[in-house]
Scaffold this motif. Structure first.
Motif, PDB file in Angstrom:
ATOM      1  N   ASP A 144      -7.671  13.617 -34.639  1.00  0.00           N
ATOM      2  CA  ASP A 144      -6.497  13.587 -35.525  1.00  0.00           C
ATOM      3  C   ASP A 144      -5.250  13.163 -34.750  1.00  0.00           C
ATOM      4  N   SER A 145      -5.427  12.159 -33.895  1.00  0.00           N
ATOM      5  CA  SER A 145      -4.345  11.718 -33.004  1.00  0.00           C
ATOM      6  C   SER A 145      -4.242  10.199 -33.039  1.00  0.00           C
ATOM      7  N   GLN A 146      -3.423   9.710 -33.943  1.00  0.00           N
ATOM      8  CA  GLN A 146      -3.256   8.267 -34.106  1.00  0.00           C
ATOM      9  C   GLN A 146      -2.179   7.731 -33.184  1.00  0.00           C
ATOM     10  N   VAL A 147      -2.550   6.741 -32.377  1.00  0.00           N
ATOM     11  CA  VAL A 147      -1.598   6.118 -31.464  1.00  0.00           C
ATOM     12  C   VAL A 147      -0.751   5.120 -32.242  1.00  0.00           C
ATOM     13  N   ILE A 148       0.571   5.238 -32.106  1.00  0.00           N
ATOM     14  CA  ILE A 148       1.461   4.313 -32.818  1.00  0.00           C
ATOM     15  C   ILE A 148       2.276   3.444 -31.870  1.00  0.00           C
ATOM     16  N   GLY A 149       2.184   3.730 -30.574  1.00  0.00           N
ATOM     17  CA  GLY A 149       2.944   2.902 -29.644  1.00  0.00           C
ATOM     18  C   GLY A 149       2.775   3.362 -28.211  1.00  0.00           C
ATOM     19  N   ILE A 150       3.244   2.520 -27.306  1.00  0.00           N
ATOM     20  CA  ILE A 150       3.224   2.824 -25.878  1.00  0.00           C
ATOM     21  C   ILE A 150       4.605   2.544 -25.330  1.00  0.00           C
ATOM     22  N   GLU A 151       5.125   3.496 -24.628  1.00  0.00           N
ATOM     23  CA  GLU A 151       6.477   3.383 -24.082  1.00  0.00           C
ATOM     24  C   GLU A 151       6.393   3.291 -22.560  1.00  0.00           C
ATOM     25  N   ALA A 152       6.889   2.206 -22.020  1.00  0.00           N
ATOM     26  CA  ALA A 152       6.881   2.049 -20.567  1.00  0.00           C
ATOM     27  C   ALA A 152       7.921   2.956 -19.936  1.00  0.00           C
ATOM     28  N   CYS A 153       7.592   3.431 -18.726  1.00  0.00           N
ATOM     29  CA  CYS A 153       8.506   4.314 -17.998  1.00  0.00           C
ATOM     30  C   CYS A 153       8.769   3.729 -16.612  1.00  0.00           C
ATOM     31  N   PRO A 154       9.404   2.577 -16.527  1.00  0.00           N
ATOM     32  CA  PRO A 154       9.565   1.903 -15.236  1.00  0.00           C
ATOM     33  C   PRO A 154      10.449   2.642 -14.251  1.00  0.00           C
ATOM     34  N   ASN A 155      11.292   3.538 -14.741  1.00  0.00           N
ATOM     35  CA  ASN A 155      12.232   4.201 -13.840  1.00  0.00           C
ATOM     36  C   ASN A 155      11.723   5.534 -13.307  1.00  0.00           C
ATOM     37  N   GLU A 156      10.572   5.983 -13.847  1.00  0.00           N
ATOM     38  CA  GLU A 156      10.049   7.249 -13.379  1.00  0.00           C
ATOM     39  C   GLU A 156       9.260   7.043 -12.094  1.00  0.00           C
ATOM     40  N   SER A 157       9.354   8.015 -11.198  1.00  0.00           N
ATOM     41  CA  SER A 157       8.667   7.889  -9.910  1.00  0.00           C
ATOM     42  C   SER A 157       7.163   7.827 -10.067  1.00  0.00           C
ATOM     43  N   SER A 158       6.633   8.424 -11.166  1.00  0.00           N
ATOM     44  CA  SER A 158       5.184   8.404 -11.376  1.00  0.00           C
ATOM     45  C   SER A 158       4.694   7.029 -11.800  1.00  0.00           C
ATOM     46  N   GLY A 159       5.598   6.222 -12.373  1.00  0.00           N
ATOM     47  CA  GLY A 159       5.194   4.914 -12.859  1.00  0.00           C
ATOM     48  C   GLY A 159       4.342   4.985 -14.107  1.00  0.00           C
ATOM     49  N   GLN A 160       4.259   6.145 -14.757  1.00  0.00           N
ATOM     50  CA  GLN A 160       3.407   6.321 -15.925  1.00  0.00           C
ATOM     51  C   GLN A 160       3.992   5.656 -17.161  1.00  0.00           C
ATOM     52  N   GLN A 161       3.089   5.447 -18.128  1.00  0.00           N
ATOM     53  CA  GLN A 161       3.489   5.065 -19.469  1.00  0.00           C
ATOM     54  C   GLN A 161       3.408   6.308 -20.333  1.00  0.00           C
ATOM     55  N   THR A 162       4.013   6.240 -21.493  1.00  0.00           N
ATOM     56  CA  THR A 162       3.910   7.334 -22.447  1.00  0.00           C
ATOM     57  C   THR A 162       3.269   6.816 -23.722  1.00  0.00           C
ATOM     58  N   VAL A 163       2.186   7.443 -24.119  1.00  0.00           N
ATOM     59  CA  VAL A 163       1.498   7.096 -25.356  1.00  0.00           C
ATOM     60  C   VAL A 163       2.115   7.916 -26.477  1.00  0.00           C
ATOM     61  N   LEU A 164       2.557   7.238 -27.528  1.00  0.00           N
ATOM     62  CA  LEU A 164       3.231   7.893 -28.644  1.00  0.00           C
ATOM     63  C   LEU A 164       2.248   8.089 -29.791  1.00  0.00           C
ATOM     64  N   LEU A 165       2.170   9.318 -30.296  1.00  0.00           N
ATOM     65  CA  LEU A 165       1.274   9.649 -31.389  1.00  0.00           C
ATOM     66  C   LEU A 165       2.036   9.809 -32.695  1.00  0.00           C
ATOM     67  N   LYS A 166       1.338   9.589 -33.804  1.00  0.00           N
ATOM     68  CA  LYS A 166       1.958   9.682 -35.119  1.00  0.00           C
ATOM     69  C   LYS A 166       2.487  11.081 -35.386  1.00  0.00           C
ATOM     70  N   ASN A 167       1.828  12.105 -34.804  1.00  0.00           N
ATOM     71  CA  ASN A 167       2.259  13.484 -35.028  1.00  0.00           C
ATOM     72  C   ASN A 167       3.450  13.881 -34.164  1.00  0.00           C
ATOM     73  N   GLY A 168       4.008  12.923 -33.425  1.00  0.00           N
ATOM     74  CA  GLY A 168       5.191  13.177 -32.624  1.00  0.00           C
ATOM     75  C   GLY A 168       4.918  13.548 -31.184  1.00  0.00           C
ATOM     76  N   GLN A 169       3.657  13.750 -30.827  1.00  0.00           N
ATOM     77  CA  GLN A 169       3.347  14.119 -29.450  1.00  0.00           C
ATOM     78  C   GLN A 169       3.402  12.899 -28.544  1.00  0.00           C
ATOM     79  N   ARG A 170       3.620  13.159 -27.255  1.00  0.00           N
ATOM     80  CA  ARG A 170       3.733  12.118 -26.244  1.00  0.00           C
ATOM     81  C   ARG A 170       2.818  12.498 -25.082  1.00  0.00           C
ATOM     82  N   ILE A 171       2.030  11.528 -24.630  1.00  0.00           N
ATOM     83  CA  ILE A 171       1.067  11.798 -23.560  1.00  0.00           C
ATOM     84  C   ILE A 171       1.273  10.783 -22.445  1.00  0.00           C
ATOM     85  N   GLY A 172       1.441  11.277 -21.225  1.00  0.00           N
ATOM     86  CA  GLY A 172       1.601  10.390 -20.081  1.00  0.00           C
ATOM     87  C   GLY A 172       0.276   9.795 -19.648  1.00  0.00           C
TER      88      GLY A 172
END
Length: 454
Positions: A144-172
């Protein structure tokens, strides 16, 4: 989170790459399993938009290139325990009377010729084996976790991206893999399909000798006809049988599925083999769906994001290779990421991003030509199956009927019977090739890095 698997005895490791996979289909699950089987394992989160994974669908084939991947993952026996079994012949028949044009041996010949078996299984059973193994191996499955976008995080030291879910959650994530099909506008192919499954008892009730023979054989039977074809084969130890009817599309533009009438469905195959007509009469409902084609992406990757399966190279189903190509993709992606992690990722986010991007460019080189060949081959097979009666059809049937005399080692105008084409499609070891190519890539990267340092 909803739907998170509770049957994962292995702990996700806290360091190394975190791979987020959007989609729990065959390709996504294969990628997850292969990532977790790596040494050291990669951390994996699978995001599936469905609230529950149900064992839906009908029959699906695992040709030798797919069973090679399953064997590599140690899952072949489990697939057999779940009802997967080896078919004996791939039979092409005349549409009007069911006469055999040619019967190509599968069984022992395929294992000898291509190095692995050809299995047939219910799609739902196949997916459940992969899902259970993904969870068992420690992949985190979130439903029950629909991905609606990917947000780049170029300024974070981890270099991770953030996966955006329709339910409002964000996953690195260090790596995002799109394995959930396509959302781009499709192109209609002009074909639609009806699909049905039958019990053994339903078909035995006809008390027809030809039908009894069909259900006793472990064969794929395909009736070739003008602008249409039909496919029939057994499932689940011959207790169920799968029928797919392919014919001209009559759905309105923009409509993908519809409830069709049984009379309309039968009318599309009026005058065909009476045995096929009897089998069709067993259908209680007539769901039809439009076969669509999507434009393949010019580039599969942009940064540390990769696509696999239908998300990158959707294909018509006429070579039975859609799922097989997806599991190849998933296993190769995992192999490359595991090799990169084992070889040593750089600590800076910028360098890590560059390493991942280069690795995915290698993935594209490894997969693009092979999958394009399959997509084109499926289109060619559609033409081959749907010839109208006439000179070209007579030549086709004659050429096919002569293939057994060469022991299936000759060339052929049609991919289905062409030995070099089939050897390349079914016998090529994509994992061995990918491992060799990655080692060359990694060694060259090291030489370039050392040279720059000097």
């Amino acid at each position: 989170m909803a739907g998170e698997g509770a049957e994962s005895p292995h702990q996700q490791q806290s360091d190394g790459l975190h791979v987020v996979i959007a989609g729990a289909g065959m390709g996504g699950l294969t990628c997850a399993i292969a990532c977790r089987q790596a040494n050291p394992p990669l951390a994996v989160t699978i995001l599936e938009s469905a609230p529950e994974i149900m064992p839906i669908g009908a029959g699906i084939h695992l040709p030798p290139n797919a069973t090679r991947v399953m064997s590599h993952l140690g899952l072949l026996d489990r697939l057999k325990e779940a009802g997967g079994y080896s078919l004996q012949n791939f039979v092409l028949r005349r549409w009007a009377n069911g006469d055999v044009i040619v019967a190509k041996p599968i069984g022992d010949r395929v294992k000898k010729e291509y190095g692995e078996e050809w299995l047939t299984i219910h799609r739902g059973d196949y997916q459940m084996v992969l899902l259970k193994e993904a969870r068992r191996s420690g992949a985190r499955v979130v439903l029950d976790s629909q991905v609606i976008g990917i947000e780049a995080c170029p300024n974070e030291s981890s270099g991770q991206q953030t996966v955006l879910l329709k339910n409002g959650q964000r996953i690195g994530a260090d790596v995002v893999i799109g394995a959930d099909g396509r959302s781009m506008p499709p192109v209609e192919t002009g074909d639609l399909a009806y699909r049905g499954t039958f019990t053994r008892e339903q078909l035995q009730s006809f008390k027809n000798a030809r039908i009894d023979k069909l259900i006793e054989e472990s064969n794929i039977s395909v009736w070739l006809g003008p602008g249409a074809h039909a496919v029939f084969y057994p499932l689940r130890n011959k207790t169920e049988f799968n029928l797919v009817l392919l014919c001209a599309d009559d759905l309105p533009e923009g409509v993908r599925t519809s409830n069709g009438s049984l009379e309309e469905m039968a009318a599309n195959f009026e005058g065909w083999d009476p045995v096929l007509s009897m089998i069709i009469s067993c259908l209680k409902t007539a769901l039809k769906w439009k076969l669509l084609h999507f434009k393949e992406l010019d580039k599969w990757t942009k940064g540390p994001v990769a696509l696999l399966g239908d998300a990158s190279h959707p294909t018509l189903p006429y070579q039975g290779q859609g799922a097989a190509m997806a599991v190849e993709d998933g296993a190769i992606l995992a192999l490359l990421l595991a090799g990169l992690q084992k070889g040593g990722l750089t600590s800076t986010s910028e360098d890590k991003h560059a390493q991942l991007t280069s690795t995915f460019q290698l993935y594209e080189k490894l997969r693009k030509k092979r999958t394009e060949t399959n997509v084109a081959g499926a289109v060619r097979t559609r033409q081959f199956y749907h010839l109208h009666d006439g000179e070209e059809q007579v030549d086709r049937d004659r050429e096919l009927s002569e293939l057994p005399s060469s022991k299936w080692q000759s060339g052929c105008k049609w991919n289905w019977g062409d030995a070099p084409y089939q050897k390349s499609l079914l016998g090529f070891d994509v994992l061995d090739d990918a491992e060799n190519r990655f080692q060359e890539f990694f060694n060259e990267s090291k030489r370039t890095t050392n040279g720059a340092a000097l």
